[in-house]
Motif scaffolding. Structure first.
Motif, PDB file in Angstrom:
ATOM      1  N   ARG A 236       0.807  -1.223   0.000  1.00  0.00           N
ATOM      2  CA  ARG A 236       0.000   0.000   0.000  1.00  0.00           C
ATOM      3  C   ARG A 236       0.838   1.269   0.000  1.00  0.00           C
ATOM      4  NH1 ARG A 236      -1.817  -3.707   3.607  1.00  0.00           N
ATOM      5  NH2 ARG A 236      -3.981  -4.455   3.451  1.00  0.00           N
ATOM      6  N   ALA A 237       2.115   1.151   0.300  1.00  0.00           N
ATOM      7  CA  ALA A 237       2.930   2.342   0.556  1.00  0.00           C
ATOM      8  C   ALA A 237       3.034   3.260  -0.651  1.00  0.00           C
ATOM      9  CB  ALA A 237       4.326   1.917   1.010  1.00  0.00           C
ATOM     10  N   ALA A 238       3.232   2.727  -1.844  1.00  0.00           N
ATOM     11  CA  ALA A 238       3.426   3.580  -3.025  1.00  0.00           C
ATOM     12  C   ALA A 238       2.214   4.470  -3.266  1.00  0.00           C
ATOM     13  CB  ALA A 238       3.720   2.713  -4.253  1.00  0.00           C
ATOM     14  N   GLU A 239       1.022   3.902  -3.129  1.00  0.00           N
ATOM     15  CA  GLU A 239      -0.199   4.684  -3.334  1.00  0.00           C
ATOM     16  C   GLU A 239      -0.306   5.827  -2.332  1.00  0.00           C
ATOM     17  OE1 GLU A 239      -5.060   4.084  -2.914  1.00  0.00           O
ATOM     18  OE2 GLU A 239      -3.723   2.333  -2.911  1.00  0.00           O
ATOM     19  N   TRP A 240       0.036   5.551  -1.091  1.00  0.00           N
ATOM     20  CA  TRP A 240      -0.067   6.582  -0.056  1.00  0.00           C
ATOM     21  C   TRP A 240       1.055   7.608  -0.179  1.00  0.00           C
ATOM     22  CZ3 TRP A 240      -3.817   7.397   3.689  1.00  0.00           C
ATOM     23  CH2 TRP A 240      -4.865   6.473   3.682  1.00  0.00           C
ATOM     24  N   ARG A 241       2.209   7.190  -0.621  1.00  0.00           N
ATOM     25  CA  ARG A 241       3.281   8.167  -0.864  1.00  0.00           C
ATOM     26  C   ARG A 241       2.857   9.155  -1.941  1.00  0.00           C
ATOM     27  NH1 ARG A 241       8.496   7.349   0.923  1.00  0.00           N
ATOM     28  NH2 ARG A 241       9.330   8.403  -0.900  1.00  0.00           N
ATOM     29  N   LYS A 242       2.218   8.646  -2.995  1.00  0.00           N
ATOM     30  CA  LYS A 242       1.744   9.540  -4.065  1.00  0.00           C
ATOM     31  C   LYS A 242       0.668  10.484  -3.537  1.00  0.00           C
ATOM     32  CE  LYS A 242      -0.152   9.714  -8.727  1.00  0.00           C
ATOM     33  NZ  LYS A 242      -1.067  10.820  -8.355  1.00  0.00           N
ATOM     34  N   TRP A 243      -0.233   9.960  -2.711  1.00  0.00           N
ATOM     35  CA  TRP A 243      -1.273  10.829  -2.165  1.00  0.00           C
ATOM     36  C   TRP A 243      -0.647  11.948  -1.330  1.00  0.00           C
ATOM     37  CZ3 TRP A 243      -2.524  11.858   2.972  1.00  0.00           C
ATOM     38  CH2 TRP A 243      -3.629  12.715   3.128  1.00  0.00           C
ATOM     39  N   LEU A 244       0.357  11.626  -0.525  1.00  0.00           N
ATOM     40  CA  LEU A 244       1.007  12.666   0.276  1.00  0.00           C
ATOM     41  C   LEU A 244       1.714  13.691  -0.600  1.00  0.00           C
ATOM     42  CD1 LEU A 244       2.535  10.817   3.349  1.00  0.00           C
ATOM     43  CD2 LEU A 244       0.814  12.621   3.395  1.00  0.00           C
ATOM     44  N   ASP A 245       2.351  13.241  -1.666  1.00  0.00           N
ATOM     45  CA  ASP A 245       2.980  14.194  -2.587  1.00  0.00           C
ATOM     46  C   ASP A 245       1.939  15.136  -3.171  1.00  0.00           C
ATOM     47  OD1 ASP A 245       5.547  13.293  -2.227  1.00  0.00           O
ATOM     48  OD2 ASP A 245       5.550  11.969  -3.970  1.00  0.00           O
ATOM     49  N   ASP A 246       0.788  14.591  -3.545  1.00  0.00           N
ATOM     50  CA  ASP A 246      -0.275  15.408  -4.133  1.00  0.00           C
ATOM     51  C   ASP A 246      -0.930  16.318  -3.097  1.00  0.00           C
ATOM     52  OD1 ASP A 246       0.228  14.146  -6.528  1.00  0.00           O
ATOM     53  OD2 ASP A 246      -1.470  12.762  -6.371  1.00  0.00           O
ATOM     54  N   ALA A 247      -0.743  16.003  -1.805  1.00  0.00           N
ATOM     55  CA  ALA A 247      -1.365  16.809  -0.743  1.00  0.00           C
ATOM     56  C   ALA A 247      -0.560  18.060  -0.411  1.00  0.00           C
ATOM     57  CB  ALA A 247      -1.530  15.956   0.517  1.00  0.00           C
ATOM     58  N   MET A 248       0.604  18.242  -1.025  1.00  0.00           N
ATOM     59  CA  MET A 248       1.394  19.449  -0.771  1.00  0.00           C
ATOM     60  C   MET A 248       0.684  20.655  -1.378  1.00  0.00           C
ATOM     61  SD  MET A 248       5.346  18.183  -1.137  1.00  0.00           S
ATOM     62  CE  MET A 248       5.986  19.380   0.034  1.00  0.00           C
ATOM     63  N   GLU A 249       0.616  21.728  -0.608  1.00  0.00           N
ATOM     64  CA  GLU A 249      -0.096  22.941  -1.028  1.00  0.00           C
ATOM     65  C   GLU A 249       0.840  24.143  -0.964  1.00  0.00           C
ATOM     66  OE1 GLU A 249      -4.576  21.760   0.476  1.00  0.00           O
ATOM     67  OE2 GLU A 249      -3.321  23.034   1.737  1.00  0.00           O
ATOM     68  N   PRO A 250       0.573  25.162  -1.787  1.00  0.00           N
ATOM     69  CA  PRO A 250       1.448  26.342  -1.761  1.00  0.00           C
ATOM     70  C   PRO A 250       1.357  27.094  -0.440  1.00  0.00           C
ATOM     71  CG  PRO A 250      -0.474  26.737  -3.149  1.00  0.00           C
ATOM     72  CD  PRO A 250      -0.493  25.279  -2.792  1.00  0.00           C
TER      73      PRO A 250
END
Length: 254
Positions: A236-250
């Motif tokens: 499951r880790a890869a999917e959640w790593r991608k979600w965290l990357d996408d959760a970065m905000e300006p």
């Protein structure tokens, strides 16, 4: 950089000495995760130990926000120094990020004096990590006197039991991790069962275990040292790593 009311952040060499409060995060091209959560945790920590008043803390945070770079990769840390009660910003380049982590499986008695506040025990925890390095690992697991898992020296510990995302019980002395809070909230919104369970290190054998923090995000445990334990497949880790990357905000302007 040291902060002075009315003058803002003044450049200077990094200061040594004990800290009352600290908070840090990954900053990538002017984006970060959990800006409001980091702000709240730092301000709350300063309030708990008799730091500057709310007005000065908000002014300091606004000046930090304005001073943070909008390009490059950084690992900034905000600090409240013990003794002088200075508010400071330490601007550091981000170290290389790791996709996995080897963990010393010999549970370490929790050495922290203030486990629910980041800052006072950073030096002690660095010593724990040095000992882990001597055992061929990058991290170590802290345990309660009962042997129950608390967290790692610089990260929260999560694991999966079947389809349930598990965390240590909230009654235990663990830091309120910003990143683990984001993950728990996203899991609940997504209908993923989340439970708080007391487990020893040995009971994590063969499971998918993550170390989670604001710098590396999700790092699945890829190996255990010091004990005969197996790292479970990180399905499951890869999917959640991608979600965290996408959760970065300006960052906001201030």
């Amino acid at each position: 950089m040291t902060w002075t009311p009315g003058r803002g952040l003044i450049p200077g060499p990094a200061a040594d000495g004990p800290l009352l409060v600290a908070d840090s995060w990954l900053l990538r091209e002017g984006h970060m995760r959990g800006y409001g959560r980091h702000r709240e945790r730092f301000l709350r920590g300063c309030g708990e130990c008799g730091g500057p008043g709310p007005r000065r803390l908000v002014e300091f945070w606004d000046d930090v926000t304005a001073a943070l770079p909008r390009t490059g990769e950084w690992f900034p840390r905000v600090e409240l120094a013990a003794g002088s009660a200075e508010l400071r910003l330490l601007l550091r380049p981000a170290p290389p990020l790791a996709a996995g982590v080897r963990v010393w499986a010999t549970g370490q008695p929790d050495p922290r004096t203030v486990p629910r506040r980041k800052g006072p025990d950073l030096g002690t925890l660095a010593g724990v990590r040095r000992r882990a390095s001597g055992e061929g690992a990058q991290e170590a697991v802290l345990v309660a006197p009962s042997g129950v898992v608390l967290e790692a020296a610089t990260a929260s510990v999560l694991w999966w039991e079947d389809d349930t995302l598990c965390l240590p019980p909230s009654r235990l002395p663990v830091l309120a991790g910003v990143t683990v809070g984001l993950i728990e909230e996203h899991a609940r919104r997504s209908g993923i069962p989340v439970d708080r369970r007391a487990r020893t290190v040995a009971e994590l054998d063969g499971r998918e275990v993550w170390l989670v923090n604001a710098l590396h995000g999700v790092r699945p445990v890829t190996g255990w040292t010091g004990q005969s334990m197996n790292a479970g497949p990180a399905v499951r880790a890869a999917e959640w790593r991608k979600w965290l990357d996408d959760a970065m905000e300006p960052l906001p302007h201030r």
